[in-house]
Every structure is written in structure tokens, then in C-alpha cells.
Write an enzyme that holds these catalytic residues in place. Structure first.
Site, PDB file in Angstrom:
ATOM      1  N   HIS A  20       0.822  -1.212   0.000  1.00 36.48           N
ATOM      2  CA  HIS A  20       0.000   0.000   0.000  1.00 36.48           C
ATOM      3  C   HIS A  20       0.859   1.267   0.000  1.00 36.48           C
ATOM      4  O   HIS A  20       0.340   2.363   0.230  1.00 36.48           O
ATOM      5  CB  HIS A  20      -0.909   0.027   1.224  1.00 36.48           C
TER       6      HIS A  20
ATOM      7  N   HIS B 243      -6.604  -4.461  -1.551  1.00 32.89           N
ATOM      8  CA  HIS B 243      -5.880  -5.723  -1.430  1.00 32.89           C
ATOM      9  C   HIS B 243      -6.019  -6.580  -2.681  1.00 32.89           C
ATOM     10  O   HIS B 243      -5.887  -7.802  -2.636  1.00 32.89           O
ATOM     11  CB  HIS B 243      -6.363  -6.504  -0.207  1.00 32.89           C
TER      12      HIS B 243
END
Length: 333
Positions: free
Chosen positions: A56, A217
Site C-alpha cells: 500500500h 488488497h
């Protein structure tokens, strides 16, 4: 999938090593390299700690520094950090005022941060704020509440600034929980995610398809639909955000809008700024005029092509916290 790396099992560790060496004036590794912390801790200040899986970036490690996070714990790609990492971060960064944990609302993150808080409760004052800003995962879709996505930046920045100004632990928790109702994000993907140890993307999109309502994700979104032009994409994301914000907040003249356009890792700046211009026009047409903005790549899903819009409705005091000085590897003013 080709990636600039040596081996998948060393991918995250070598990336974090590079981050620390590139910004050694701001950050250092914590004990046993279990986390990254700000180089200079402030005595008597609440320690603001967050974390999550790698993939991320720059969230969360890139937001460690003055005015934001005191420490960030990083797990493997899309894998939560372990409780012992989080406990180690609390032990090293608590300078006497306790620890505030900022957690994205994903099962693994919530479980491991809760375990860490239980393990360290005898020696630290601890409070937790769960970030829930994803417009795609409201109560009708997900029983565990909304996912925490790009709005996490806003929460970390405001709480980090408040802590820097000396706010106490209870006040920080109250501020963080109050933000949840006033921040909404919505994302779109044009291409799935290429994992470092997998030759395939996490989901396949045809040349004339896009995925609406994606998380961070690599998971599919709410719906797969035909590809559209930028105006239609931004309108769809904007309408979803407005539908998930309480009308009384949208009409509150005392709240100041902040607009964030966030790239997922595979979207170039030329597209992000185009999206910002269209999003600005969309919200202004609905009577919502952003007074602060942020555009760039901040909360990614490795190399996913796509972006998200985040609208945060802030009080004047909270807007001042957003504008307060910050010095981190990924955010500085």
C-alpha cells in the site's frame, strides 16, 4: 510478472531498508527491525501508531515523522503485521502519554492490533481508532462495517497533528471516531494487481471492462461494468460518495470539504490530475466546494491501475490540523 526485486521473500524487507536509508533524517528502524519509527521522539506526546500489509506504499511507513505517525508496522504483502511488531512499536515510542492505534477495518488488522493492545495493556495506556471510510462497503454489503481505504491518510494526518499539539489520548480517540461519519471513499480499477510471487493478476479485466468499488488488497469490487470515459467514471464514484454521506452533513455550512484523488499504484499523474479536475467540477455542481485538496499516489494496491476519490467534511479546527506542518517521507509541508 516482472518486478524490480531479488526474491519475493525479501521484497518487503529490502524495500523498507531503502525507505529508511533514503529518509534517514526522518525515520529509523525500531528494535530488531520490527517497525519503522520517527527518528526524534517527542517526550510526553501520545505515540500515534499504525500499520498494515505491504503493498500500500507509501501508506503506512511513508507517513512516519513529525506531525503524523510515530511508528508504522509493516507485514508481508497484503498481510497484517504481527502482534509482536505492534507491541514492540508501543514499547519503544510511548514516551509517557500512551499510545493511539489507528487501524484500517480489515479482519486481520483489527484482530492483530487488538491482540497487541491486550498484550501491552499492563504497561501502556492504549486507545484504538478503526478507520471506516469505504463507500462501497456499507452495512448493507459488509456486516463488519466499512473497509478502511484512502481516507486513512486524513485520519492519520489529523490525529498526528493533534497529538503533536499535545492532545491527550482520550481526545484523540474522540476526534478519530468522529471523523468516520464524515469521510467517504470510492475506487475504480482498470487492471488487477500483479503479486510478486504470482504470474497472474488478482482479477482479470477485459479491454472494455472496469471494476467499481474495489478495495486495496487486489480484491474485486462491487460490480464489473463496461469501460466508460472519465466523466462517467468520476460521476459514478462521486454519486456513490454522496449517497453514503448523511444529508445533514452535506448541507452543514460549518463543514469544510477536503477532496483527495488517490492513485492505486499504476495510474500516472496526468490521469490523476484529469480526474481531480472532473471530480472538482462534479462536487461543485452539487454545492460542495473543496477548500483543500490532495492529488497523488498515497494508498496503493501494488500496481493496480485505477484510482479512488475521497471526500472529507471537516470542521475549521480539523482543517487547521490538516494544514499543520508535517515532515514525513511521503507527505511534507
Amino acid at each position: 510478472m516482472k518486478k524490480i526485486m531479488n526474491a519475493p521473500e525479501r521484497f518487503v524487507a529490502e524495500s523498507l531498508e531503502g525507505l529508511v536509508r533514503a529518509h534517514e533524517d526522518l525515520v529509523v528502524f525500531g528494535g530488531e527491525r520490527k517497525f519503522i519509527r520517527r527518528r526524534h521522539l517527542a517526550p510526553g506526546k501520545v505515540a500515534v501508531i499504525s500499520g498494515g500489509g505491504a503493498g500500500h506504499e507509501p501508506l503506512h511507513s511513508g507517513f512516519v515523522g513529525h506531525g503524523m505517525l510515530d511508528a508504522a508496522c509493516t507485514g508481508h504483502v497484503f498481510t497484517s503485521p504481527t502482534p509482536d511488531q505492534i507491541v514492540a512499536a508501543m514499547d519503544e515510542t510511548d514516551t509517557g502519554a500512551g499510545c493511539l492505534l489507528i487501524v484500517k477495518n480489515y479482519d486481520g488488522d483489527v484482530m492483530n492490533f487488538e491482540m497487541a493492545a491486550e498484550m501491552a495493556a499492563s504497561r501502556h495506556a492504549i486507545e484504538t481508532v478503526i478507520v471506516e471510510d469505504d463507500a462501497a462497503t456499507g452495512p448493507a454489503v459488509r456486516s463488519r462495517g466499512r473497509r478502511g481505504v484512502a481516507g486513512t491518510i486524513v485520519v492519520e494526518k489529523l490525529l498526528g497533528a493533534a497529538a503533536e499539539r499535545g492532545a491527550e489520548l482520550g481526545a484523540l480517540k474522540e476526534l478519530g471516531e468522529g471523523l468516520n461519519a464524515r469521510i467517504r471513499s470510492m475506487g475504480v480499477a482498470l487492471r488487477g494487481v500483479a503479486m510478486p510471487n504470482n504470474p497472474r493478476e488478482t482479477f482479470d479485466l477485459g479491454p472494455e471492462e472496469m471494476e467499481i468499488g474495489v478495495g486495496i488488497h487486489g480484491e474485486p469490487g462491487l460490480t464489473r461494468t463496461g469501460f466508460a470515459d472519465a466523466d462517467a467514471i468520476i460521476r459514478r464514484l462521486g454519486e456513490a460518495i454522496l449517497a453514503e454521506l448523511p444529508p445533514e452533513l452535506l448541507g452543514d455550512p460549518d463543514l469544510r470539504p477536503l477532496l483527495l484523488v488517490n492513485g492505486f499504484g499504476g495510474t500516472p499523474p496526468i490521469e490523476l490530475y484529469l480526474a481531480y479536475g472532473l471530480a472538482r467540477r462534479f462536487f461543485e455542481a452539487h454545492g460542495i466546494v473543496p477548500v483543500r485538496s490532495l492529488t497523488g499516489t498515497f494508498v496503493t494496491s501494488l500496481d493496480m491501475a485505477g484510482l479512488s476519490l475521497t471526500l472529507a467534511l471537516l470542521t475549521p479546527d480539523q482543517l487547521a490540523l490538516w494544514g499543520a506542518p508535517v515532515a514525513t517521507p511521503a507527505l511534507s509541508w
